[in-house]
Design a protein around this motif. Structure first.
Motif, PDB file in Angstrom:
ATOM      1  N   ALA A   1     -40.532 -46.292 -34.747  1.00 34.76           N
ATOM      2  CA  ALA A   1     -40.148 -44.929 -34.373  1.00 34.76           C
ATOM      3  C   ALA A   1     -38.204 -44.169 -34.695  1.00 34.76           C
ATOM      4  CB  ALA A   1     -40.144 -44.181 -33.364  1.00 34.76           C
ATOM      5  N   GLN A   2     -38.278 -43.904 -34.937  1.00 37.21           N
ATOM      6  CA  GLN A   2     -37.046 -43.321 -35.464  1.00 37.21           C
ATOM      7  C   GLN A   2     -35.878 -44.230 -34.210  1.00 37.21           C
ATOM      8  OE1 GLN A   2     -36.387 -39.303 -37.271  1.00 37.21           O
ATOM      9  NE2 GLN A   2     -35.997 -40.001 -38.705  1.00 37.21           N
ATOM     10  N   SER A   3     -35.873 -43.141 -32.446  1.00 40.15           N
ATOM     11  CA  SER A   3     -35.369 -43.572 -31.579  1.00 40.15           C
ATOM     12  C   SER A   3     -35.175 -45.403 -31.868  1.00 40.15           C
ATOM     13  CB  SER A   3     -35.937 -42.891 -30.820  1.00 40.15           C
ATOM     14  OG  SER A   3     -36.676 -42.843 -29.947  1.00 40.15           O
TER      15      SER A   3
ATOM     16  N   PHE B   1     -35.686 -47.842 -33.715  1.00 38.82           N
ATOM     17  CA  PHE B   1     -34.239 -48.012 -34.777  1.00 38.82           C
ATOM     18  C   PHE B   1     -33.251 -47.626 -34.666  1.00 38.82           C
ATOM     19  CE2 PHE B   1     -32.020 -47.322 -38.465  1.00 38.82           C
ATOM     20  CZ  PHE B   1     -32.345 -48.757 -39.999  1.00 38.82           C
ATOM     21  N   LEU B   2     -33.055 -46.786 -34.263  1.00 40.02           N
ATOM     22  CA  LEU B   2     -31.139 -46.997 -33.911  1.00 40.02           C
ATOM     23  C   LEU B   2     -30.979 -47.469 -32.697  1.00 40.02           C
ATOM     24  CD1 LEU B   2     -28.669 -45.248 -33.729  1.00 40.02           C
ATOM     25  CD2 LEU B   2     -29.149 -43.906 -32.649  1.00 40.02           C
ATOM     26  N   VAL B   3     -31.753 -47.788 -32.031  1.00 37.52           N
ATOM     27  CA  VAL B   3     -31.420 -48.389 -30.122  1.00 37.52           C
ATOM     28  C   VAL B   3     -31.520 -49.832 -30.749  1.00 37.52           C
ATOM     29  CG1 VAL B   3     -31.689 -48.526 -27.477  1.00 37.52           C
ATOM     30  CG2 VAL B   3     -31.159 -46.659 -28.900  1.00 37.52           C
ATOM     31  N   VAL B   4     -32.561 -50.137 -31.645  1.00 44.15           N
ATOM     32  CA  VAL B   4     -32.642 -51.880 -31.210  1.00 44.15           C
ATOM     33  C   VAL B   4     -31.862 -52.599 -31.713  1.00 44.15           C
ATOM     34  CG1 VAL B   4     -34.653 -53.525 -31.971  1.00 44.15           C
ATOM     35  CG2 VAL B   4     -35.786 -51.532 -31.235  1.00 44.15           C
ATOM     36  N   ASN B   5     -32.069 -51.353 -33.147  1.00 44.63           N
ATOM     37  CA  ASN B   5     -30.132 -52.194 -34.549  1.00 44.63           C
ATOM     38  C   ASN B   5     -28.990 -52.221 -32.990  1.00 44.63           C
ATOM     39  OD1 ASN B   5     -31.646 -52.123 -36.067  1.00 44.63           O
ATOM     40  ND2 ASN B   5     -30.800 -50.401 -37.923  1.00 44.63           N
ATOM     41  N   LEU B   6     -28.234 -51.026 -31.988  1.00 43.71           N
ATOM     42  CA  LEU B   6     -27.706 -51.121 -32.550  1.00 43.71           C
ATOM     43  C   LEU B   6     -27.245 -52.524 -30.918  1.00 43.71           C
ATOM     44  CD1 LEU B   6     -26.264 -47.393 -31.321  1.00 43.71           C
ATOM     45  CD2 LEU B   6     -25.629 -48.635 -32.947  1.00 43.71           C
ATOM     46  N   PHE B   7     -28.200 -52.831 -29.972  1.00 45.93           N
ATOM     47  CA  PHE B   7     -28.341 -53.809 -29.703  1.00 45.93           C
ATOM     48  C   PHE B   7     -28.285 -54.867 -29.857  1.00 45.93           C
ATOM     49  CE2 PHE B   7     -29.309 -50.983 -26.451  1.00 45.93           C
ATOM     50  CZ  PHE B   7     -28.445 -51.397 -24.784  1.00 45.93           C
TER      51      PHE B   7
ATOM     52  N   THR C   1     -36.701 -44.029 -24.213  1.00 42.92           N
ATOM     53  CA  THR C   1     -36.396 -42.033 -23.763  1.00 42.92           C
ATOM     54  C   THR C   1     -36.405 -40.912 -24.383  1.00 42.92           C
ATOM     55  OG1 THR C   1     -34.407 -42.231 -23.704  1.00 42.92           O
ATOM     56  CG2 THR C   1     -34.923 -44.281 -22.229  1.00 42.92           C
ATOM     57  N   GLY C   2     -36.659 -39.899 -23.392  1.00 44.20           N
ATOM     58  CA  GLY C   2     -37.012 -38.679 -23.793  1.00 44.20           C
ATOM     59  C   GLY C   2     -34.954 -38.686 -24.311  1.00 44.20           C
ATOM     60  N   TYR C   3     -34.256 -38.680 -24.179  1.00 40.68           N
ATOM     61  CA  TYR C   3     -32.780 -38.288 -24.616  1.00 40.68           C
ATOM     62  C   TYR C   3     -33.025 -39.298 -25.522  1.00 40.68           C
ATOM     63  CZ  TYR C   3     -27.862 -39.002 -24.807  1.00 40.68           C
ATOM     64  OH  TYR C   3     -26.601 -38.661 -24.696  1.00 40.68           O
ATOM     65  N   ALA C   4     -32.888 -40.456 -25.537  1.00 38.70           N
ATOM     66  CA  ALA C   4     -32.467 -41.124 -27.391  1.00 38.70           C
ATOM     67  C   ALA C   4     -33.589 -40.432 -28.324  1.00 38.70           C
ATOM     68  CB  ALA C   4     -33.298 -42.467 -27.079  1.00 38.70           C
ATOM     69  N   LYS C   5     -34.767 -39.840 -27.793  1.00 31.20           N
ATOM     70  CA  LYS C   5     -35.473 -39.116 -29.605  1.00 31.20           C
ATOM     71  C   LYS C   5     -34.494 -37.990 -28.972  1.00 31.20           C
ATOM     72  CE  LYS C   5     -39.669 -41.620 -28.009  1.00 31.20           C
ATOM     73  NZ  LYS C   5     -41.202 -41.017 -27.584  1.00 31.20           N
ATOM     74  N   THR C   6     -34.328 -37.131 -28.554  1.00 34.86           N
ATOM     75  CA  THR C   6     -33.827 -36.084 -28.810  1.00 34.86           C
ATOM     76  C   THR C   6     -32.431 -35.751 -28.977  1.00 34.86           C
ATOM     77  OG1 THR C   6     -34.804 -35.123 -26.492  1.00 34.86           O
ATOM     78  CG2 THR C   6     -32.656 -33.811 -27.449  1.00 34.86           C
TER      79      THR C   6
ATOM     80  N   VAL D   1     -31.548 -37.933 -31.368  1.00 38.27           N
ATOM     81  CA  VAL D   1     -31.715 -38.245 -32.609  1.00 38.27           C
ATOM     82  C   VAL D   1     -32.397 -37.939 -33.538  1.00 38.27           C
ATOM     83  CG1 VAL D   1     -33.427 -40.155 -34.281  1.00 38.27           C
ATOM     84  CG2 VAL D   1     -32.134 -41.389 -31.903  1.00 38.27           C
ATOM     85  N   ALA D   2     -33.270 -36.672 -32.737  1.00 33.86           N
ATOM     86  CA  ALA D   2     -33.634 -35.296 -33.660  1.00 33.86           C
ATOM     87  C   ALA D   2     -32.481 -34.752 -33.865  1.00 33.86           C
ATOM     88  CB  ALA D   2     -34.492 -35.015 -32.271  1.00 33.86           C
ATOM     89  N   GLY D   3     -32.132 -34.804 -33.025  1.00 33.69           N
ATOM     90  CA  GLY D   3     -29.958 -33.372 -33.203  1.00 33.69           C
ATOM     91  C   GLY D   3     -29.176 -34.055 -34.334  1.00 33.69           C
ATOM     92  N   HIS D   4     -29.485 -35.735 -34.462  1.00 29.52           N
ATOM     93  CA  HIS D   4     -28.792 -36.548 -35.137  1.00 29.52           C
ATOM     94  C   HIS D   4     -29.121 -36.019 -37.173  1.00 29.52           C
ATOM     95  CE1 HIS D   4     -26.086 -39.792 -37.154  1.00 29.52           C
ATOM     96  NE2 HIS D   4     -27.186 -39.985 -37.657  1.00 29.52           N
ATOM     97  N   VAL D   5     -30.508 -36.096 -37.112  1.00 29.63           N
ATOM     98  CA  VAL D   5     -31.351 -36.146 -38.673  1.00 29.63           C
ATOM     99  C   VAL D   5     -31.321 -35.068 -38.848  1.00 29.63           C
ATOM    100  CG1 VAL D   5     -31.874 -38.375 -38.153  1.00 29.63           C
ATOM    101  CG2 VAL D   5     -33.344 -36.584 -37.500  1.00 29.63           C
TER     102      VAL D   5
END
Length: 256
Positions: free
Chosen positions: A116-118, A120-126, A227-232, A234-238
């Motif tokens: 999932a895009q969110s 991918f982002l958060v796991v990569n950062l951690f 979380t909904g916050y992360a998904k929202t 990332v949706a704005g980012h892309v």
């Protein structure tokens, strides 16, 4: 403080042999993973500059670490320590490139379809944070070679995860791709524990940090990424980019 000189010769020999073999195996798997993707057409050299810069920097670390492990095994401690000073600047550069590529690839490609895009982002950062903690802790403990070598090996395992992942059948690991990838990488840490048990008689505490740290980071990334916050966010980012055209959820790529 524990130093190389404090370690019994037989124990030091067994440790050096393990770190040398394991390091070069990790390096071969990392390079092999990316080479396999290129050979099978799953990746291309026709990508934006950030991909090439990222590859140059991270493969540079793989090469530097392999050289350092070789120097340590051959007893060239003086050169090993001089080259180790490069890491003080090199590791922050890796973090910058890792974060840059993570955000960029979401917009350019949408991220790998297996995540999932969110996620991918958060796991990569951690994941990057776990690498940084292990690497900087290893530098901090550089005068305690027992801690230094194990923590830095843990950092090497962590940074090798993307290459290892490319050797796995990721389409068939959805939705457990990240836990399985990190689990496979952890086998190197478990091998280090077994080596310690054999040559030292007990498992060094540094291995537990090298084992638990990246897995805990991945777990926190999975939770926050869902979380909904992360998904929202990332949706704005892309939004409005090629990455926004793909599903935000993991999916099988065409042809599978």
């Amino acid at each position: 403080m524990a130093t190389i000189a404090d370690t019994p010769p037989r124990t030091a020999s067994g440790e050096h042999r393990f770190f040398l073999i394991a390091t070069w195996l990790l390096a071969a798997m990392t390079v092999g993973g990316f080479a396999l993707n290129a050979a099978t057409g799953r990746s291309s050299f026709d990508v934006p500059l950030v991909y090439h810069l990222h590859a140059f920097v991270f493969m540079g670390f793989i090469g530097l670490y392999a050289l350092q492990a070789t120097l340590a095994a051959k007893g060239n401690t003086a050169l090993h320590m001089r080259l180790g000073q490069v890491a003080v600047v090199y590791i922050p550069l890796m973090l910058i490139m890792g974060v840059w590529l993570t955000f960029a690839t979401l917009r350019i490609l949408g991220g790998p379809p297996f995540f999932a895009q969110s996620e991918f982002l958060v796991v990569n950062l951690f994941h990057l944070a776990a690498f940084a903690v292990l690497a900087f802790a290893a530098l901090w403990m550089r005068r305690r070679s027992d801690w230094h070598k194990r923590l830095m090996f843990g950092a090497m395992v962590t940074v090798s995860i993307p290459g290892i992942a490319r050797l796995l059948p990721l389409p068939f690991l959805i939705p457990w791709a990240f836990p399985i990838i990190f689990g496979v990488a952890s086998l190197f840490i478990l091998a280090g524990m077994m080596m310690d048990r054999r040559v030292r008689g007990s498992v060094h505490a540094a291995w537990w940090w090298a084992l638990i740290g990246p897995i805990a980071a991945m777990g926190m990334g999975e939770v926050i990424g869902a979380t909904g916050y992360a998904k929202t966010w990332v949706a704005g980012h892309v939004a409005g980019t090629p990455g926004g055209e793909r599903s935000p959820d993991p999916f099988l790529p065409p042809g599978f």
